[in-house]
Design an enzyme around this catalytic site. Structure first.
Site, PDB file in Angstrom:
ATOM      1  N   SER A   1      19.469  -4.521  37.270  1.00  0.00           N
ATOM      2  CA  SER A   1      19.901  -4.329  38.667  1.00  0.00           C
ATOM      3  C   SER A   1      19.462  -5.470  39.584  1.00  0.00           C
ATOM      4  CB  SER A   1      19.415  -2.985  39.200  1.00  0.00           C
ATOM      5  OG  SER A   1      20.011  -1.927  38.464  1.00  0.00           O
TER       6      SER A   1
ATOM      7  N   GLU B   1      13.794  -6.892  30.442  1.00  0.00           N
ATOM      8  CA  GLU B   1      14.748  -5.986  31.082  1.00  0.00           C
ATOM      9  C   GLU B   1      14.280  -4.545  30.931  1.00  0.00           C
ATOM     10  OE1 GLU B   1      18.917  -7.876  31.345  1.00  0.00           O
ATOM     11  OE2 GLU B   1      18.756  -6.923  29.401  1.00  0.00           O
TER      12      GLU B   1
ATOM     13  N   GLY C   1      23.843  -8.281  34.843  1.00  0.00           N
ATOM     14  CA  GLY C   1      24.995  -7.538  34.342  1.00  0.00           C
ATOM     15  C   GLY C   1      26.033  -7.359  35.428  1.00  0.00           C
TER      16      GLY C   1
ATOM     17  N   ASN D   1      25.615 -11.561  32.074  1.00  0.00           N
ATOM     18  CA  ASN D   1      25.930 -10.820  30.848  1.00  0.00           C
ATOM     19  C   ASN D   1      27.118  -9.900  31.159  1.00  0.00           C
ATOM     20  OD1 ASN D   1      26.029  -9.205  28.583  1.00  0.00           O
ATOM     21  ND2 ASN D   1      24.100  -8.146  28.978  1.00  0.00           N
ATOM     22  N   TRP D   2      28.286 -10.334  30.732  1.00  0.00           N
ATOM     23  CA  TRP D   2      29.503  -9.579  31.073  1.00  0.00           C
ATOM     24  C   TRP D   2      29.609  -8.255  30.322  1.00  0.00           C
ATOM     25  CZ3 TRP D   2      34.177 -13.545  31.081  1.00  0.00           C
ATOM     26  CH2 TRP D   2      33.932 -14.510  32.076  1.00  0.00           C
ATOM     27  N   LYS D   3      28.855  -8.116  29.240  1.00  0.00           N
ATOM     28  CA  LYS D   3      28.982  -6.937  28.363  1.00  0.00           C
ATOM     29  C   LYS D   3      30.448  -6.791  27.931  1.00  0.00           C
ATOM     30  CE  LYS D   3      24.976  -5.089  30.639  1.00  0.00           C
ATOM     31  NZ  LYS D   3      24.165  -3.962  31.050  1.00  0.00           N
TER      32      LYS D   3
ATOM     33  N   HIS E   1      19.445  -7.021  23.073  1.00  0.00           N
ATOM     34  CA  HIS E   1      19.667  -6.316  24.352  1.00  0.00           C
ATOM     35  C   HIS E   1      19.437  -4.822  24.111  1.00  0.00           C
ATOM     36  CE1 HIS E   1      21.704  -4.559  27.784  1.00  0.00           C
ATOM     37  NE2 HIS E   1      21.535  -5.723  28.391  1.00  0.00           N
TER      38      HIS E   1
ATOM     39  N   GLU F   1      21.036  -2.317  24.886  1.00  0.00           N
ATOM     40  CA  GLU F   1      22.239  -1.584  24.437  1.00  0.00           C
ATOM     41  C   GLU F   1      22.464  -1.777  22.934  1.00  0.00           C
ATOM     42  OE1 GLU F   1      24.803  -3.267  27.427  1.00  0.00           O
ATOM     43  OE2 GLU F   1      23.611  -2.215  28.929  1.00  0.00           O
TER      44      GLU F   1
ATOM     45  N   GLY G   1      21.589  -1.307  35.065  1.00  0.00           N
ATOM     46  CA  GLY G   1      22.785  -0.610  35.526  1.00  0.00           C
ATOM     47  C   GLY G   1      22.506   0.622  36.370  1.00  0.00           C
TER      48      GLY G   1
HETATM   49  P1  PGA Z   1      22.543  -4.922  35.223  1.00  0.00           P
HETATM   50  O1  PGA Z   1      22.459  -5.315  33.677  1.00  0.00           O
HETATM   51  O2  PGA Z   1      22.307  -6.209  36.002  1.00  0.00           O
HETATM   52  O3  PGA Z   1      23.924  -4.378  35.422  1.00  0.00           O
HETATM   53  O4  PGA Z   1      21.472  -3.936  35.493  1.00  0.00           O
HETATM   54  C1  PGA Z   1      21.546  -6.264  33.207  1.00  0.00           C
HETATM   55  C2  PGA Z   1      21.668  -6.393  31.707  1.00  0.00           C
HETATM   56  O5  PGA Z   1      21.892  -5.385  31.014  1.00  0.00           O
HETATM   57  O6  PGA Z   1      21.556  -7.512  31.165  1.00  0.00           O
END
Ligand code: PGA
Length: 256
Positions: free
Chosen positions: A215, A169, A236, A9-11, A97, A99, A175
């Site tokens: 993470s 998640e 991510g 997931n590049w965001k 997600h 976010e 993150g």
């Molecule tokens: P992260 O993000 O691996 O940077 O913790 C995962 C995600 O939000 O899909």
């Protein structure tokens, strides 16, 4: 056997040049994985077309969108419809997600509409759920996930649901470098699978791919991916460098 997935997931990261380099290097350096395994690049909208062309005819790779509109078409400036994604041949799309839920206030009603739009267009939703730190610390995490499942996913009928991929998640792990322990991940994935069995049936539950996200990196992936109910990861930060992303893909490959 269940489909095993490593999805990046590049965001909101990368330019088009960086995107191309990352995809090319990942394609070059990845091991040849089994027929029940898939690597997905969940890229921002402007890169979908280019990314799709890179993975065309490469059966072990696919592209996902990170979002879509809850509306079908029309006067919704700035939105991207599921039909548009389908017209590009995009087979997967993230939905819900954390976010999107917290920063963009997406609630159950909107997320259900998004899933309906995707399913109508034969795009498989990758539906995300997870509890926050306070909910984890007050031992409310199972309750929170059960409520998210009930309010959103379980509104789908069985045939619709069969197309959904789940990503668990925990928000406190996204993150932050605080990965869920193997015990925490396995018990939640098992809980989710059990809820699916209760709501639909055991066969559907056993066929559902449930990814872990938060993470997940080249160091901890092998332990997480080896858990009975963890079918891969939504990644991510560690998906933004070809070296670490390829290591994650290799971890999955070595286990299955
Ligand atoms: P992260 O993000 O691996 O940077 O913790 C995962 C995600 O939000 O899909």
């Amino acid at each position: 056997m269940r489909l095993k997935i490593v999805a990046g997931n590049w965001k909101m990261n990368n330019t088009i040049n960086e995107a191309q380099t990352l995809i090319i290097k990942t394609l070059q350096q990845s091991p040849k994985i089994g027929a029940n395994q898939l690597t997905i690049f969940a890229v921002p909208f402007p890169f979908l077309y280019t990314a799709s062309n890179f993975v065309k005819e490469k059966s072990q790779f696919a592209v996902a969108a990170q979002n879509c509109s809850s509306y079908a078409k029309g006067a919704f400036t700035g939105e991207v419809s599921a039909t548009m994604l389908a017209s590009l041949g995009i087979p997967f799309c993230l939905v819900g997600h954390s976010e999107r839920r917290t920063i963009f206030n997406e609630n159950a009603e909107v997320l259900i509409e998004k899933m309906k739009q995707l399913l109508k267009n034969r795009i498989r939703p990758i539906w995300c759920c997870g509890e926050n730190l306070e909910q984890r610390n007050t031992n409310a995490h199972f309750e929170v996930i059960a409520a998210q499942l009930k309010a959103e996913l379980f509104t789908l009928d069985k045939e619709e649901f069969k197309n959904v991929i789940i990503a668990y998640e925990p928000i406190w792990a996204i993150g932050t470098g605080l990965t869920a322990s193997a015990t925490q991940a396995q018990e939640m994935h098992q809980f989710i699978r059990n809820e699916i069995a209760i709501n639909y049936d055991l066969e559907v539950a056993n066929q559902t791919t449930i990814l872990y996200g938060g993470s997940c990196n080249a160091e901890n992936a092998k332990e997480l991916f080896s858990l009975a109910d963890v079918d891969g990861g939504l990644i991510g930060g560690a998906s933004l460098q070809p070296e670490s992303f390829v290591k994650l893909i290799s971890s999955m490959h070595e286990l299955h």
